[in-house]
Design a protein around this motif. Structure first.
Motif, mmCIF file in Angstrom:
data_model
loop_
_atom_site.group_PDB
_atom_site.id
_atom_site.type_symbol
_atom_site.label_atom_id
_atom_site.label_comp_id
_atom_site.label_asym_id
_atom_site.label_seq_id
_atom_site.Cartn_x
_atom_site.Cartn_y
_atom_site.Cartn_z
ATOM 1 N N SER A 1 -5.463 44.210 -22.064
ATOM 2 C CA SER A 1 -4.539 43.734 -21.029
ATOM 3 C C SER A 1 -5.101 43.953 -19.633
ATOM 4 O O SER A 1 -4.740 43.252 -18.698
ATOM 5 C CB SER A 1 -3.183 44.409 -21.166
ATOM 6 N N LEU A 2 -6.021 44.900 -19.467
ATOM 7 C CA LEU A 2 -6.623 45.128 -18.162
ATOM 8 C C LEU A 2 -7.444 43.912 -17.719
ATOM 9 O O LEU A 2 -7.371 43.492 -16.563
ATOM 10 C CB LEU A 2 -7.488 46.385 -18.193
ATOM 11 N N ALA A 3 -8.189 43.336 -18.623
ATOM 12 C CA ALA A 3 -8.958 42.141 -18.299
ATOM 13 C C ALA A 3 -8.032 40.983 -17.953
ATOM 14 O O ALA A 3 -8.303 40.205 -17.043
ATOM 15 C CB ALA A 3 -9.867 41.769 -19.465
ATOM 16 N N LEU A 4 -6.936 40.867 -18.663
ATOM 17 C CA LEU A 4 -5.972 39.804 -18.389
ATOM 18 C C LEU A 4 -5.346 39.990 -17.012
ATOM 19 O O LEU A 4 -5.170 39.021 -16.266
ATOM 20 C CB LEU A 4 -4.895 39.782 -19.467
ATOM 21 N N ASN B 1 -6.754 41.406 -14.459
ATOM 22 C CA ASN B 1 -7.795 41.041 -13.493
ATOM 23 C C ASN B 1 -7.904 39.533 -13.343
ATOM 24 O O ASN B 1 -8.036 39.017 -12.231
ATOM 25 C CB ASN B 1 -9.148 41.622 -13.910
ATOM 26 N N VAL B 2 -7.862 38.814 -14.437
ATOM 27 C CA VAL B 2 -7.962 37.353 -14.382
ATOM 28 C C VAL B 2 -6.764 36.765 -13.647
ATOM 29 O O VAL B 2 -6.912 35.879 -12.803
ATOM 30 C CB VAL B 2 -8.080 36.766 -15.804
ATOM 31 N N VAL B 3 -5.569 37.256 -13.924
ATOM 32 C CA VAL B 3 -4.367 36.757 -13.260
ATOM 33 C C VAL B 3 -4.424 37.060 -11.760
ATOM 34 O O VAL B 3 -4.079 36.218 -10.924
ATOM 35 C CB VAL B 3 -3.099 37.349 -13.905
ATOM 36 N N PHE B 4 -4.891 38.235 -11.409
ATOM 37 C CA PHE B 4 -5.012 38.590 -9.997
ATOM 38 C C PHE B 4 -6.009 37.678 -9.294
ATOM 39 O O PHE B 4 -5.748 37.193 -8.188
ATOM 40 C CB PHE B 4 -5.434 40.053 -9.858
ATOM 41 N N LEU B 5 -7.160 37.428 -9.904
ATOM 42 C CA LEU B 5 -8.149 36.543 -9.287
ATOM 43 C C LEU B 5 -7.636 35.114 -9.177
ATOM 44 O O LEU B 5 -7.901 34.427 -8.185
ATOM 45 C CB LEU B 5 -9.448 36.589 -10.086
ATOM 46 N N LEU B 6 -6.884 34.658 -10.164
ATOM 47 C CA LEU B 6 -6.295 33.323 -10.096
ATOM 48 C C LEU B 6 -5.287 33.237 -8.963
ATOM 49 O O LEU B 6 -5.261 32.256 -8.213
ATOM 50 C CB LEU B 6 -5.633 32.980 -11.429
ATOM 51 N N LEU B 7 -4.458 34.245 -8.815
ATOM 52 C CA LEU B 7 -3.501 34.277 -7.718
ATOM 53 C C LEU B 7 -4.211 34.264 -6.373
ATOM 54 O O LEU B 7 -3.825 33.529 -5.457
ATOM 55 C CB LEU B 7 -2.611 35.509 -7.838
ATOM 56 N N LEU B 8 -5.258 35.047 -6.255
ATOM 57 C CA LEU B 8 -6.039 35.085 -5.021
ATOM 58 C C LEU B 8 -6.664 33.722 -4.726
ATOM 59 O O LEU B 8 -6.628 33.242 -3.590
ATOM 60 C CB LEU B 8 -7.126 36.168 -5.133
ATOM 61 N N PHE B 9 -7.190 33.064 -5.744
ATOM 62 C CA PHE B 9 -7.775 31.733 -5.570
ATOM 63 C C PHE B 9 -6.732 30.735 -5.089
ATOM 64 O O PHE B 9 -6.975 29.938 -4.187
ATOM 65 C CB PHE B 9 -8.399 31.252 -6.880
ATOM 66 N N LEU B 10 -5.549 30.760 -5.693
ATOM 67 C CA LEU B 10 -4.497 29.824 -5.312
ATOM 68 C C LEU B 10 -4.023 30.067 -3.886
ATOM 69 O O LEU B 10 -3.730 29.113 -3.152
ATOM 70 C CB LEU B 10 -3.329 29.898 -6.289
ATOM 71 N N LEU B 11 -3.951 31.304 -3.468
ATOM 72 C CA LEU B 11 -3.559 31.597 -2.094
ATOM 73 C C LEU B 11 -4.591 31.085 -1.101
ATOM 74 O O LEU B 11 -4.248 30.493 -0.077
ATOM 75 C CB LEU B 11 -3.359 33.105 -1.912
#
Length: 140
Positions: A22-25, A27-37
């Motif tokens: 779940s830690l990798a997941l 991280n991926v969700v956080f990076l996706l959110l950052l990209f969208l912002l």
């Protein structure tokens, strides 16, 4: 003879923890959110009440990056703010030095006289290729 002894502490063997997927997941969700912002802030906003002009031709393409916006009142906008006459002249002079192409996003309700006058101004100032950016009309 006196003996000196020291206690020896043997550390306990600590087993490695299982890797938590779940830690990798997270991280991926956080990076996706950052990209969208970041991606949402790259495109400058259009003027309030802007409605895209429509076309029935599906040929051609253009990049709206670095393009001007012609509003219904005939004002020229760039990167989310209105340009006055002096700023527009400076922008056109700088852009003409870099390229002979320019893209303009046109409001649906812009008067044709304003579009033609702006096109004449661009033609007089070393621009040879003018792209009017529109959207394709619904074919019903």
């Amino acid at each position: 003879m006196k003996r000196y002894t020291k206690p020896i502490h043997v550390p306990e063997v600590v087993r490695h923890r299982r890797v938590d997927a779940s830690l990798a997941l997270i991280n991926v969700v956080f990076l996706l959110l950052l990209f969208l912002l970041v991606a949402g802030t790259l495109k400058p906003p259009l003027p309030e009440g802007f409605a895209w002009a429509e076309t029935t031709s599906d040929t051609g393409s253009s990049n709206i990056q670095g393009s001007l916006v012609l509003t219904r009142t005939g004002d020229i906008w760039f990167e989310g703010r209105r340009l006055d006459e002096q700023e527009l002249s400076a922008f056109l002079h700088k852009s003409a030095a870099l390229s002979d192409r320019l893209a303009v996003q046109v409001d649906r309700h812009a008067r044709m006289e304003a579009v033609a006058a702006f096109a004449d101004r661009l033609r007089a100032g070393r621009f040879r290729h003018l792209t009017l950016v529109t959207i394709e009309a619904d074919r019903r």
